[in-house]
Scaffold this motif. Structure first.
Motif, PDB file in Angstrom:
ATOM      1  N   ARG A   1       0.850  -1.195   0.000  1.00 38.14           N
ATOM      2  CA  ARG A   1       0.000   0.000   0.000  1.00 38.14           C
ATOM      3  C   ARG A   1       0.885   1.244   0.000  1.00 38.14           C
ATOM      4  NH1 ARG A   1      -2.530  -3.231   3.900  1.00 38.14           N
ATOM      5  NH2 ARG A   1      -1.752  -1.917   5.603  1.00 38.14           N
ATOM      6  N   LEU A   2       0.350   2.310  -0.574  1.00 37.01           N
ATOM      7  CA  LEU A   2       1.109   3.544  -0.719  1.00 37.01           C
ATOM      8  C   LEU A   2       1.687   4.053   0.605  1.00 37.01           C
ATOM      9  CD1 LEU A   2       2.146   5.847  -2.486  1.00 37.01           C
ATOM     10  CD2 LEU A   2      -0.083   6.963  -2.211  1.00 37.01           C
TER      11      LEU A   2
ATOM     12  N   GLN B   1       3.770  10.884  -3.801  1.00 29.07           N
ATOM     13  CA  GLN B   1       2.865  11.041  -4.932  1.00 29.07           C
ATOM     14  C   GLN B   1       3.347  12.146  -5.872  1.00 29.07           C
ATOM     15  OE1 GLN B   1      -0.725  11.627  -2.576  1.00 29.07           O
ATOM     16  NE2 GLN B   1      -1.588   9.721  -3.382  1.00 29.07           N
TER      17      GLN B   1
ATOM     18  N   LYS C   1       1.828   7.247 -11.620  1.00 26.65           N
ATOM     19  CA  LYS C   1       0.967   7.158 -10.454  1.00 26.65           C
ATOM     20  C   LYS C   1       1.211   5.816  -9.780  1.00 26.65           C
ATOM     21  CE  LYS C   1      -2.780  10.136 -12.155  1.00 26.65           C
ATOM     22  NZ  LYS C   1      -4.221  10.219 -12.459  1.00 26.65           N
ATOM     23  N   PHE C   2       1.110   5.814  -8.447  1.00 27.89           N
ATOM     24  CA  PHE C   2       1.409   4.591  -7.702  1.00 27.89           C
ATOM     25  C   PHE C   2       0.542   3.429  -8.167  1.00 27.89           C
ATOM     26  CE2 PHE C   2       0.574   1.795  -4.036  1.00 27.89           C
ATOM     27  CZ  PHE C   2       1.864   1.343  -3.818  1.00 27.89           C
ATOM     28  N   GLU C   3      -0.746   3.652  -8.298  1.00 32.78           N
ATOM     29  CA  GLU C   3      -1.655   2.574  -8.689  1.00 32.78           C
ATOM     30  C   GLU C   3      -1.298   2.011 -10.065  1.00 32.78           C
ATOM     31  OE1 GLU C   3      -2.538   5.554  -7.702  1.00 32.78           O
ATOM     32  OE2 GLU C   3      -3.331   5.156  -5.686  1.00 32.78           O
ATOM     33  N   GLU C   4      -0.873   2.896 -10.976  1.00 31.67           N
ATOM     34  CA  GLU C   4      -0.502   2.436 -12.320  1.00 31.67           C
ATOM     35  C   GLU C   4       0.786   1.606 -12.281  1.00 31.67           C
ATOM     36  OE1 GLU C   4      -0.245   6.077 -14.444  1.00 31.67           O
ATOM     37  OE2 GLU C   4      -2.422   6.286 -14.711  1.00 31.67           O
TER      38      GLU C   4
ATOM     39  N   VAL D   1       1.833  -0.250  -9.721  1.00 32.51           N
ATOM     40  CA  VAL D   1       1.479  -1.558  -9.155  1.00 32.51           C
ATOM     41  C   VAL D   1       0.785  -2.416 -10.206  1.00 32.51           C
ATOM     42  CG1 VAL D   1       0.099  -2.752  -7.420  1.00 32.51           C
ATOM     43  CG2 VAL D   1       1.330  -0.667  -6.805  1.00 32.51           C
ATOM     44  N   GLU D   2      -0.137  -1.807 -10.940  1.00 27.78           N
ATOM     45  CA  GLU D   2      -0.869  -2.552 -11.969  1.00 27.78           C
ATOM     46  C   GLU D   2       0.080  -3.083 -13.039  1.00 27.78           C
ATOM     47  OE1 GLU D   2      -4.952  -3.340 -13.683  1.00 27.78           O
ATOM     48  OE2 GLU D   2      -3.999  -3.180 -11.725  1.00 27.78           O
TER      49      GLU D   2
END
Length: 363
Positions: A272-273, A288, A297-300, A302-303
């Motif tokens: 998690r971030l 961020q 972006k963090f979510e991108e 990880v994906e």
């Protein structure tokens, strides 16, 4: 070699002239070919023909400062293993190598204060030896520090021989730093190997676990605290300054730092971030902002890592889908199934079949 604005481009001479590859293409110094000729010849093969097939002139591997694309060495090792019917080719080649293949990085390590300090320096400067080899000294588990080893090589190339060569060299390196009595607490290997566990145990002289989420030597604090005798602090400082000028420390890029932590934390299902930011000593908003400055972006991130690792794991026939889901940080296989449909517009089993077919065609 030519240098432009502090960045290096390597000129490799082939029969048809010069091939220029940018420093963004992963390279490796030809010292990592040590033992290739001897091993191939001992197995009844022709090392020159194999090298020429991958457009590597045989005399090039005798030049300490020469560099070649990493994928050339990876493909070469896989082809040699297959054609010479030697499934443990990478491990056998590792017997010819140790810390000294790293050149000036080896001198820095041998003049560090402790074995742990030496490993940290190797991790710091590994980019000088290869821009595609990933190392990380993970001390997040106080009683079980890990030396993580991987490759940064896009695509679906078979990499087992190169990974096992790197793992073997890491083991031999610790023997030089700690002493001949060195034995890792255990060894982790990603994926599934056709080799019997006994072969790995014979090489590493410890317990070996396959099908793991990463490749790593599990060490002890006592081993990392082992002092290195006869170190020369002046020589150490001089070489550190020399290599630092090339800005080759992979961890200097916040994106790469985050990627390494994500890879480490995914299997714990705690990726998690806020935890990543804490590991880096940054406030969440600061992390961020730094990622956004790099267009990420963090979510991108990880994906993208999950998608890449999913392909790597699915290409291995014998890793259960539930285990893959866990290694990617998903609590349930159904979540992984949905992600797979989102990424590839197919189920995990359909993607696995496609990857196996693609690999079969490449052979």
């Amino acid at each position: 070699m030519e240098f432009f604005a502090g960045r290096a481009r390597q000129l490799l001479i082939f029969d048809d002239g010069y091939l220029i590859f940018d420093d963004m293409d992963p390279f490796i110094r030809t010292t990592s070919f040590a033992g290739f000729r001897e091993l191939v010849d001992s197995l009844g093969g022709d090392h020159a023909l194999l090298l020429e097939r991958f457009r590597i002139k045989p005399e090039l591997i005798d030049e300490e400062d020469a560099r070649v694309p990493l994928r050339s060495l990876v493909g070469l090792l896989e082809s040699a293993a297959q054609e010479l019917d030697c499934p443990d080719f990478g491990l056998r080649m590792a017997e010819y190598q140790n810390l000294q293949v790293l050149g000036p990085i080896a001198v820095i390590a041998r003049n560090a204060v402790t074995a742990g300090h030496a490993l940290a320096e190797i991790v710091r400067f590994i980019g000088y030896h290869s821009s595609g080899v990933q190392l990380d000294l993970d001390r997040s588990e106080p009683q079980a520090p890990r030396l993580l080893i991987g490759l940064r090589l896009p695509g679906l190339m078979q990499q087992r021989q190169m990974v096992e060569l790197a793992m073997g060299v890491a083991h031999n390196t610790m023997k030089l730093l700690y002493g001949t009595s060195f034995k890792a607490h255990s060894v982790l290997l990603a994926g599934v190997s056709p080799l019997p566990l006994a072969r790995y145990r014979r090489y590493f002289q410890t317990e070996v676990y396959t099908g793991q989420a990463c490749n790593a030597l599990i060490l002890t604090n006592q081993q990392l605290d082992q002092r290195i005798e006869q170190q020369d602090p002046t020589l150490h400082r001089t070489l550190v300054r020399y290599l630092s000028q090339f800005n080759l420390q992979a961890s200097s890029d916040v994106v790469e730092q985050v990627q390494r932590l994500v890879l480490r934390m995914l299997p714990t299902q705690q990726c998690r971030l806020p935890l990543i930011a804490e590991q880096l000593g940054l406030h969440v908003r600061m992390l961020q902002r730094r990622l956004e400055e790099q267009g990420c972006k963090f979510e991108e991130l990880v994906e993208a890592i999950r998608r890449d690792r999913a392909d790597a794991y699915l290409a291995e026939r014998d890793i259960p889908l539930a285990q893959i889901a866990g290694m990617l940080g998903y609590s349930e296989q159904s979540v992984f199934n949905r992600a797979c449909r989102r990424w590839f517009a197919m189920t995990p089993n359909e993607r696995r079949r496609l990857l196996r077919e693609q690999r079969a065609k490449e052979r």
